[in-house]
Design a protein around this motif. Structure first.
Motif, PDB file in Angstrom:
ATOM      1  N   VAL A 108     -16.399 -11.760   0.189  1.00 35.44           N
ATOM      2  CA  VAL A 108     -16.525 -10.859  -1.032  1.00 35.44           C
ATOM      3  C   VAL A 108     -16.685  -9.433  -0.595  1.00 35.44           C
ATOM      4  CG1 VAL A 108     -17.715 -10.132  -2.976  1.00 35.44           C
ATOM      5  CG2 VAL A 108     -17.199 -12.342  -2.554  1.00 35.44           C
ATOM      6  N   PRO A 109     -17.549  -9.173   0.352  1.00 33.24           N
ATOM      7  CA  PRO A 109     -17.651  -7.807   0.832  1.00 33.24           C
ATOM      8  C   PRO A 109     -16.532  -7.401   1.565  1.00 33.24           C
ATOM      9  CG  PRO A 109     -19.473  -9.293   1.901  1.00 33.24           C
ATOM     10  CD  PRO A 109     -18.895  -9.835   0.668  1.00 33.24           C
ATOM     11  N   ASN A 110     -15.955  -8.607   2.533  1.00 28.91           N
ATOM     12  CA  ASN A 110     -14.531  -8.337   3.188  1.00 28.91           C
ATOM     13  C   ASN A 110     -13.608  -7.580   2.402  1.00 28.91           C
ATOM     14  OD1 ASN A 110     -15.529  -8.866   5.717  1.00 28.91           O
ATOM     15  ND2 ASN A 110     -14.409 -10.760   5.967  1.00 28.91           N
ATOM     16  N   ILE A 111     -13.419  -8.392   1.273  1.00 32.00           N
ATOM     17  CA  ILE A 111     -12.313  -7.859   0.524  1.00 32.00           C
ATOM     18  C   ILE A 111     -12.410  -6.676  -0.156  1.00 32.00           C
ATOM     19  CG2 ILE A 111     -11.228  -8.387  -1.979  1.00 32.00           C
ATOM     20  CD1 ILE A 111     -11.444 -11.363  -1.117  1.00 32.00           C
ATOM     21  N   ARG A 112     -13.708  -6.399  -0.455  1.00 34.40           N
ATOM     22  CA  ARG A 112     -13.871  -5.198  -1.270  1.00 34.40           C
ATOM     23  C   ARG A 112     -13.946  -4.000  -0.045  1.00 34.40           C
ATOM     24  NH1 ARG A 112     -19.166  -5.714  -2.574  1.00 34.40           N
ATOM     25  NH2 ARG A 112     -18.648  -6.767  -4.724  1.00 34.40           N
ATOM     26  N   SER A 113     -14.334  -4.244   0.945  1.00 36.05           N
ATOM     27  CA  SER A 113     -14.258  -3.242   2.338  1.00 36.05           C
ATOM     28  C   SER A 113     -12.619  -2.900   2.517  1.00 36.05           C
ATOM     29  CB  SER A 113     -15.184  -3.600   3.259  1.00 36.05           C
ATOM     30  OG  SER A 113     -14.284  -3.987   4.392  1.00 36.05           O
ATOM     31  N   ALA A 114     -11.940  -3.968   2.475  1.00 37.30           N
ATOM     32  CA  ALA A 114     -10.461  -3.930   2.705  1.00 37.30           C
ATOM     33  C   ALA A 114      -9.779  -3.003   1.527  1.00 37.30           C
ATOM     34  CB  ALA A 114      -9.980  -5.311   2.732  1.00 37.30           C
TER      35      ALA A 114
ATOM     36  N   GLU B 297      -8.438   4.297   1.746  1.00 36.41           N
ATOM     37  CA  GLU B 297      -8.728   5.350   2.693  1.00 36.41           C
ATOM     38  C   GLU B 297      -7.544   5.697   3.920  1.00 36.41           C
ATOM     39  OE1 GLU B 297     -11.709   7.283   4.605  1.00 36.41           O
ATOM     40  OE2 GLU B 297     -11.175   7.530   2.646  1.00 36.41           O
ATOM     41  N   LEU B 298      -6.866   4.394   4.222  1.00 35.49           N
ATOM     42  CA  LEU B 298      -5.838   4.578   4.953  1.00 35.49           C
ATOM     43  C   LEU B 298      -4.684   5.620   4.335  1.00 35.49           C
ATOM     44  CD1 LEU B 298      -4.910   3.182   7.753  1.00 35.49           C
ATOM     45  CD2 LEU B 298      -4.108   1.799   6.462  1.00 35.49           C
ATOM     46  N   ARG B 299      -4.588   5.237   3.151  1.00 40.42           N
ATOM     47  CA  ARG B 299      -3.348   6.171   2.317  1.00 40.42           C
ATOM     48  C   ARG B 299      -4.022   7.560   2.282  1.00 40.42           C
ATOM     49  NH1 ARG B 299      -4.064   2.308  -1.937  1.00 40.42           N
ATOM     50  NH2 ARG B 299      -2.582   0.418  -1.271  1.00 40.42           N
TER      51      ARG B 299
ATOM     52  N   VAL C 270      -6.399   6.523  12.049  1.00 41.05           N
ATOM     53  CA  VAL C 270      -5.227   5.698  11.384  1.00 41.05           C
ATOM     54  C   VAL C 270      -5.295   4.182  11.874  1.00 41.05           C
ATOM     55  CG1 VAL C 270      -3.032   5.306  10.245  1.00 41.05           C
ATOM     56  CG2 VAL C 270      -4.221   7.382  10.042  1.00 41.05           C
ATOM     57  N   GLU C 271      -4.946   4.542  13.375  1.00 47.87           N
ATOM     58  CA  GLU C 271      -4.829   3.245  14.169  1.00 47.87           C
ATOM     59  C   GLU C 271      -5.997   2.706  14.212  1.00 47.87           C
ATOM     60  OE1 GLU C 271      -1.955   4.912  17.856  1.00 47.87           O
ATOM     61  OE2 GLU C 271      -3.032   3.012  17.999  1.00 47.87           O
ATOM     62  N   ARG C 272      -7.292   3.120  14.397  1.00 45.56           N
ATOM     63  CA  ARG C 272      -8.512   2.333  14.496  1.00 45.56           C
ATOM     64  C   ARG C 272      -8.831   1.407  13.147  1.00 45.56           C
ATOM     65  NH1 ARG C 272     -10.270   6.622  17.469  1.00 45.56           N
ATOM     66  NH2 ARG C 272     -11.026   7.924  15.761  1.00 45.56           N
ATOM     67  N   ARG C 273      -8.347   2.102  11.865  1.00 40.16           N
ATOM     68  CA  ARG C 273      -8.684   1.450  10.878  1.00 40.16           C
ATOM     69  C   ARG C 273      -7.500   0.560  10.556  1.00 40.16           C
ATOM     70  NH1 ARG C 273     -11.728   4.418   6.836  1.00 40.16           N
ATOM     71  NH2 ARG C 273     -12.629   6.296   7.877  1.00 40.16           N
ATOM     72  N   VAL C 274      -6.339   0.500  11.053  1.00 38.68           N
ATOM     73  CA  VAL C 274      -5.199  -0.436  10.947  1.00 38.68           C
ATOM     74  C   VAL C 274      -5.685  -1.614  11.660  1.00 38.68           C
ATOM     75  CG1 VAL C 274      -3.047  -0.930  11.514  1.00 38.68           C
ATOM     76  CG2 VAL C 274      -3.351   1.114  10.494  1.00 38.68           C
TER      77      VAL C 274
ATOM     78  N   ARG D  43       2.703  -5.151   5.648  1.00 33.13           N
ATOM     79  CA  ARG D  43       3.864  -4.481   5.774  1.00 33.13           C
ATOM     80  C   ARG D  43       3.268  -2.858   5.431  1.00 33.13           C
ATOM     81  NH1 ARG D  43       7.157  -7.778   3.039  1.00 33.13           N
ATOM     82  NH2 ARG D  43       7.164  -6.479   1.297  1.00 33.13           N
ATOM     83  N   GLU D  44       2.421  -2.719   4.334  1.00 30.37           N
ATOM     84  CA  GLU D  44       2.001  -1.475   3.880  1.00 30.37           C
ATOM     85  C   GLU D  44       1.217  -0.984   5.034  1.00 30.37           C
ATOM     86  OE1 GLU D  44       0.247  -0.880   0.197  1.00 30.37           O
ATOM     87  OE2 GLU D  44      -0.052   1.189   0.453  1.00 30.37           O
ATOM     88  N   ILE D  45       0.295  -1.745   5.737  1.00 34.51           N
ATOM     89  CA  ILE D  45      -0.637  -1.320   6.596  1.00 34.51           C
ATOM     90  C   ILE D  45       0.050  -0.808   7.823  1.00 34.51           C
ATOM     91  CG2 ILE D  45      -2.318  -2.023   8.241  1.00 34.51           C
ATOM     92  CD1 ILE D  45      -3.281  -4.329   6.002  1.00 34.51           C
ATOM     93  N   LEU D  46       1.150  -1.418   8.151  1.00 34.36           N
ATOM     94  CA  LEU D  46       1.983  -1.228   9.293  1.00 34.36           C
ATOM     95  C   LEU D  46       2.731  -0.013   9.072  1.00 34.36           C
ATOM     96  CD1 LEU D  46       3.077  -4.631  10.598  1.00 34.36           C
ATOM     97  CD2 LEU D  46       0.961  -3.188  11.495  1.00 34.36           C
ATOM     98  N   ALA D  47       3.439   0.275   7.890  1.00 32.52           N
ATOM     99  CA  ALA D  47       3.823   1.527   7.561  1.00 32.52           C
ATOM    100  C   ALA D  47       3.199   2.547   7.846  1.00 32.52           C
ATOM    101  CB  ALA D  47       4.613   1.168   6.321  1.00 32.52           C
ATOM    102  N   ALA D  48       1.804   2.278   7.439  1.00 33.76           N
ATOM    103  CA  ALA D  48       0.700   3.476   7.415  1.00 33.76           C
ATOM    104  C   ALA D  48       0.740   3.840   8.792  1.00 33.76           C
ATOM    105  CB  ALA D  48      -0.578   3.037   6.916  1.00 33.76           C
ATOM    106  N   LEU D  49       0.699   2.941   9.747  1.00 31.90           N
ATOM    107  CA  LEU D  49       0.553   2.920  11.341  1.00 31.90           C
ATOM    108  C   LEU D  49       1.701   3.860  11.614  1.00 31.90           C
ATOM    109  CD1 LEU D  49      -0.967   2.341  13.908  1.00 31.90           C
ATOM    110  CD2 LEU D  49       0.398   0.502  13.948  1.00 31.90           C
TER     111      LEU D  49
END
Lengths: 232, 232
Positions: free
Chosen positions: A4-10, A16-18, A64-68, A83-89
């Motif tokens: 639960v905390p994982n998903i919330r934090s994700a 945050e990444l965006r 951004v890299e650290r968060r990815v 795919r979106e996470i990698l696109a952000a990277l």
């Protein structure tokens, strides 16, 4: 329990990444405008400030890299989000390059302080505006995860290329007529090329957004024809 | 039960990923050498072949992306391997750009067929050799996951920059003395800039290898001072 905390934090991290990528984009856009303004006004102080400010863009890319890497641990089983996470990277990497191009324009300002009466220079501010617009539009497609808008952005890069091509021709003619201004003109050629390349990187961002949103590569056809100015 | 084939296939995929990036690098190196050879011999046919062959590099990059997304699902809980997987993704992107620069050199060959007796051209083959060498060295550091070698590669980019700076000066002098050859000289300026930028991208690859191997960013100091030619 732990998920639960994982998903919330994700979810939080993805937002945050965006936000981080949007912040990088805003800094890059400002750097482009400021660099050309510094050039137009031969303002070496503001040019030096732009060079220094690029460090902030570089630092954001590292963040951004650290968060990815952290996010991937939480989303590895969700291909669309991956795919979106990698696109952000990758987009962060491209925006970092855009910042470098703006920095490079700023670095040429001190070399151009003496340059006077180079008529083709008059085209640069309009070209810079067109470039910032496509950068802004490309980053908006990422924020909105809008694949169709991404295709439009990729196609609209032709506008920046047109500016570049006319500036290239104007500068060559000017160089032939004013051989004593060749060094300044050569730096202006590279400045125009830097703007053209920033526009091309905006196209790359749009392509990455398209891939993140659809899982498909944007086709050559969709993207428009390959010209000498594209991507190079 | 299921994890055993997973791990085995992940090991296989990781090796495959390295192989794909190495293949991309080999194609990019060849494209650089061939493009400058085509230029030196005014060989428009081989230039056209280089432009076409760049599609293979682009296709390999897309393949790397597909495998990365798949691999991440298997390695999400292993930060060191994740960093290497993401480095592969980013390096593939950089090598794809290198291919674009080589393609761009090839695209200028037809515009230079008539160009004769431009002495500065003589420096290009040596500069191209130095550039391919650093590209090769950078990709070797990825294959070997060798952070120390990556630092040496990042520092050795200065050699390519030196070639670029002397070629830049030589071409400007040449342009002033031969205004009738200004268009050809301007294309040669960009060709030299493309090689310089490929060398800079090799530095980026070395930085990515360093991050993948150590989890730290390669510092400005480690990397060497920021010059007008670096990264821009």
């Amino acid at each position: 329990m732990a998920t639960v905390p994982n998903i919330r934090s994700a979810d939080f991290d993805l937002a945050e990444l965006r936000r981080l990528v949007a912040e990088m984009g805003g800094l890059a856009e400002a750097a482009i405008d400021d660099a050309v303004a510094a050039l137009t006004h031969r303002d070496t102080e503001s040019a030096a400030a732009i060079v220094k400010a690029d460090q902030r863009i570089d630092a954001l890319e590292a963040e951004v890299e650290r968060r990815v890497v952290r996010l991937i641990g939480l989303r590895a089983d969700q291909p669309d989000e991956l795919r979106e996470i990698l696109a952000a990277l990758k987009i962060a990497g491209v925006v970092e390059r855009m910042g470098d191009y703006a920095k490079n324009i700023a670095k040429r300002v001190p070399l151009l302080v003496e340059a006077r009466g180079i008529e083709p220079l008059a085209i640069l501010p309009a070209m810079a505006r067109a470039t910032s617009e496509i950068v802004h539009a490309a980053l908006d497609t990422f924020a909105a995860r809008d694949a169709e808008a991404a295709v439009r952005v990729a196609q609209s890069d032709a506008r920046v290329d047109d500016f570049y091509n006319s500036l290239f021709r104007a500068l060559l003619t000017y160089m032939m007529e004013n051989p004593h201004n060749i060094t300044a003109s050569a730096h202006l050629l590279f400045i125009a090329k830097n703007l053209e390349r920033i526009g091309d990187h905006a196209t790359n961002v749009a392509e990455m957004v398209y891939f993140a949103a659809t899982g498909e590569q944007m086709g050559e056809r969709t993207r428009g024809i390959d010209t000498l100015t594209d991507g190079n």
